[in-house]
Scaffold this motif. Structure first.
Motif, mmCIF file in Angstrom:
data_model
loop_
_atom_site.group_PDB
_atom_site.id
_atom_site.type_symbol
_atom_site.label_atom_id
_atom_site.label_comp_id
_atom_site.label_asym_id
_atom_site.label_seq_id
_atom_site.Cartn_x
_atom_site.Cartn_y
_atom_site.Cartn_z
ATOM 1 N N SER A 36 0.830 -1.207 0.000
ATOM 2 C CA SER A 36 0.000 0.000 0.000
ATOM 3 C C SER A 36 0.862 1.253 0.000
ATOM 4 C CB SER A 36 -0.916 0.013 1.229
ATOM 5 O OG SER A 36 -0.200 0.435 2.378
ATOM 6 N N SER A 37 0.227 2.368 -0.262
ATOM 7 C CA SER A 37 0.885 3.659 -0.102
ATOM 8 C C SER A 37 1.000 3.974 1.391
ATOM 9 C CB SER A 37 0.095 4.754 -0.829
ATOM 10 O OG SER A 37 -1.250 4.777 -0.378
ATOM 11 N N ILE A 38 1.782 4.972 1.713
ATOM 12 C CA ILE A 38 1.992 5.366 3.114
ATOM 13 C C ILE A 38 0.786 6.166 3.620
ATOM 14 C CG2 ILE A 38 3.415 6.783 4.646
ATOM 15 C CD1 ILE A 38 5.803 6.090 2.909
ATOM 16 N N PHE A 39 0.365 5.878 4.842
ATOM 17 C CA PHE A 39 -0.713 6.648 5.463
ATOM 18 C C PHE A 39 -0.259 7.113 6.849
ATOM 19 C CE2 PHE A 39 -1.352 2.157 6.369
ATOM 20 C CZ PHE A 39 -1.643 2.108 7.728
ATOM 21 N N HIS A 40 -0.773 8.263 7.265
ATOM 22 C CA HIS A 40 -0.425 8.861 8.559
ATOM 23 C C HIS A 40 -1.596 8.712 9.523
ATOM 24 C CE1 HIS A 40 1.398 11.669 11.430
ATOM 25 N NE2 HIS A 40 0.194 12.208 11.546
ATOM 26 N N ILE A 41 -1.314 8.239 10.735
ATOM 27 C CA ILE A 41 -2.348 8.100 11.760
ATOM 28 C C ILE A 41 -2.411 9.397 12.568
ATOM 29 C CG2 ILE A 41 -3.041 6.872 13.843
ATOM 30 C CD1 ILE A 41 -3.493 5.287 11.319
ATOM 31 N N PRO A 42 -3.577 10.089 12.578
ATOM 32 C CA PRO A 42 -3.672 11.390 13.264
ATOM 33 C C PRO A 42 -4.158 11.293 14.708
ATOM 34 C CG PRO A 42 -5.620 11.056 11.935
ATOM 35 C CD PRO A 42 -4.785 9.801 11.783
ATOM 36 N N ALA B 106 6.758 3.289 8.396
ATOM 37 C CA ALA B 106 7.323 3.959 7.217
ATOM 38 C C ALA B 106 8.561 4.783 7.568
ATOM 39 C CB ALA B 106 6.269 4.861 6.567
ATOM 40 N N ASP B 107 8.692 5.187 8.823
ATOM 41 C CA ASP B 107 9.865 5.958 9.236
ATOM 42 C C ASP B 107 11.035 5.063 9.616
ATOM 43 O OD1 ASP B 107 8.456 8.408 8.956
ATOM 44 O OD2 ASP B 107 7.488 8.038 10.890
ATOM 45 N N ASP B 108 10.768 3.770 9.796
ATOM 46 C CA ASP B 108 11.809 2.782 10.090
ATOM 47 C C ASP B 108 11.438 1.498 9.369
ATOM 48 O OD1 ASP B 108 13.769 1.168 11.045
ATOM 49 O OD2 ASP B 108 13.156 1.222 13.155
ATOM 50 N N PRO B 109 11.804 1.372 8.080
ATOM 51 C CA PRO B 109 11.355 0.228 7.277
ATOM 52 C C PRO B 109 11.791 -1.129 7.810
ATOM 53 C CG PRO B 109 12.260 1.977 5.880
ATOM 54 C CD PRO B 109 12.590 2.333 7.293
ATOM 55 N N TYR C 146 0.125 8.885 15.589
ATOM 56 C CA TYR C 146 0.865 10.049 15.088
ATOM 57 C C TYR C 146 2.130 9.616 14.347
ATOM 58 C CZ TYR C 146 -2.144 12.315 18.561
ATOM 59 O OH TYR C 146 -3.222 12.735 19.295
ATOM 60 N N ARG C 147 2.022 8.521 13.640
ATOM 61 C CA ARG C 147 3.162 7.994 12.892
ATOM 62 C C ARG C 147 2.715 7.644 11.476
ATOM 63 N NH1 ARG C 147 7.519 6.418 16.077
ATOM 64 N NH2 ARG C 147 8.235 5.034 14.415
ATOM 65 N N ASN C 148 3.686 7.265 10.640
ATOM 66 C CA ASN C 148 3.431 6.891 9.249
ATOM 67 C C ASN C 148 3.618 5.378 9.088
ATOM 68 O OD1 ASN C 148 3.088 9.655 8.334
ATOM 69 N ND2 ASN C 148 5.289 9.876 8.519
ATOM 70 N N TYR C 149 2.714 4.757 8.346
ATOM 71 C CA TYR C 149 2.743 3.311 8.157
ATOM 72 C C TYR C 149 2.461 2.971 6.681
ATOM 73 C CZ TYR C 149 1.964 3.431 13.247
ATOM 74 O OH TYR C 149 2.050 3.705 14.586
ATOM 75 N N TYR C 150 2.755 1.719 6.335
ATOM 76 C CA TYR C 150 2.276 1.149 5.077
ATOM 77 C C TYR C 150 2.053 -0.347 5.287
ATOM 78 C CZ TYR C 150 7.132 -0.383 4.141
ATOM 79 O OH TYR C 150 8.388 -0.960 4.230
ATOM 80 N N LEU C 151 1.310 -0.975 4.377
ATOM 81 C CA LEU C 151 0.933 -2.384 4.505
ATOM 82 C C LEU C 151 1.571 -3.200 3.396
ATOM 83 C CD1 LEU C 151 -2.915 -1.895 5.161
ATOM 84 C CD2 LEU C 151 -1.071 -1.986 6.855
ATOM 85 N N VAL C 152 2.073 -4.381 3.764
ATOM 86 C CA VAL C 152 2.555 -5.365 2.795
ATOM 87 C C VAL C 152 1.611 -6.559 2.873
ATOM 88 C CG1 VAL C 152 4.468 -6.839 2.081
ATOM 89 C CG2 VAL C 152 4.935 -4.583 3.064
#
Length: 225
Positions: A124-130, A158-161, A199-205
């Motif tokens: 997936s694309s990167i998404f930010h949790i608010p 996403a900030d630490d792959p 409050y971080r950035n994630y993506y899904l594999v």
């Protein structure tokens, strides 16, 4: 010419010479130089370099703060991207480790923040949790049959792959007794995962095998919407 006349002539010549030496400089403003001595060179001020105090000073700079992404309350749709963007190889063996459960989460209602739907493996694309915590709902997974379905979901930081936030594995035992005639029969409430971080950035594999479709929801507490 008499001797007295010569004296007058020489005296006149002397007066003229003195006038030339005195009157002309006075008229032009130049200094008198009656004895032909060289005039002193003008004095040039030499700048004085202050001694080094043993430290380096620098001007202060102002760094603009990075703006925090905001959410307008409308669920976004995550897109698939090239797995090589995150150096992910979907042909490798899927990780099987599962971190310990996140712990007790306060009772709350949930609002879908983002979603991704598909059938095949992808990233997936990167998404930010608010929000300070969130939930991943992956209940809507439809197997092709009961013999060899496999679903693997990796939540990545996403900030630490190199950090696996969560790894979820579903296999044949999890899909047992699936009723293919009822599209809602296989929705299991326990197929969700809560995260005590935000409050971080994630993506899904996502890795699939013999899966007809899946629908993954990223949800946040409704109280923060």
């Amino acid at each position: 010419m008499e001797k007295q006349d010569l004296v007058y002539v020489f005296l006149a010549i002397g007066i003229i010479a003195v006038m030339a030496l005195v009157v002309k400089p006075i008229a032009t403003g130049e200094p008198l130089n009656l004895f032909g001595t060289p005039e002193p060179e003008p004095t040039v001020a030499v700048p004085v370099t202050p001694p080094w105090e043993g430290r380096i000073t620098a001007s202060a700079t102002t760094v603009a703060p990075t703006p925090t992404p905001t959410w307008n309350g409308v669920a976004q749709s995550l897109s698939f991207v090239d797995p090589s963007t995150y150096h992910v190889d979907l042909t490798q063996k899927m990780p099987g480790m599962t971190p310990p459960p996140s712990g007790n989460m306060p009772n709350t209602t949930w609002t879908t923040y983002a979603s991704i739907a598909g059938q095949w493996s992808g990233t997936s694309s990167i998404f930010h949790i608010p929000t300070p915590y969130w939930r991943l709902d992956y209940a809507n997974i439809v197997p092709m049959n009961e013999e060899s379905p496999l679903f693997n979901l990796q939540v990545m930081d996403a900030d630490d792959p190199n950090r696996f936030v969560k790894v979820i594995n579903l296999n044949r035992q999890d899909f047992a007794n699936y009723d293919s005639t009822n599209s809602t029969a296989y929705r299991k409430e326990q197929w969700n995962c809560k995260f005590y971080e935000g409050y971080r950035n994630y993506y899904l594999v996502i890795n699939t095998q013999c899966i007809t479709s899946y629908d993954i929801l990223v949800q946040v507490p409704t109280s923060y919407v």
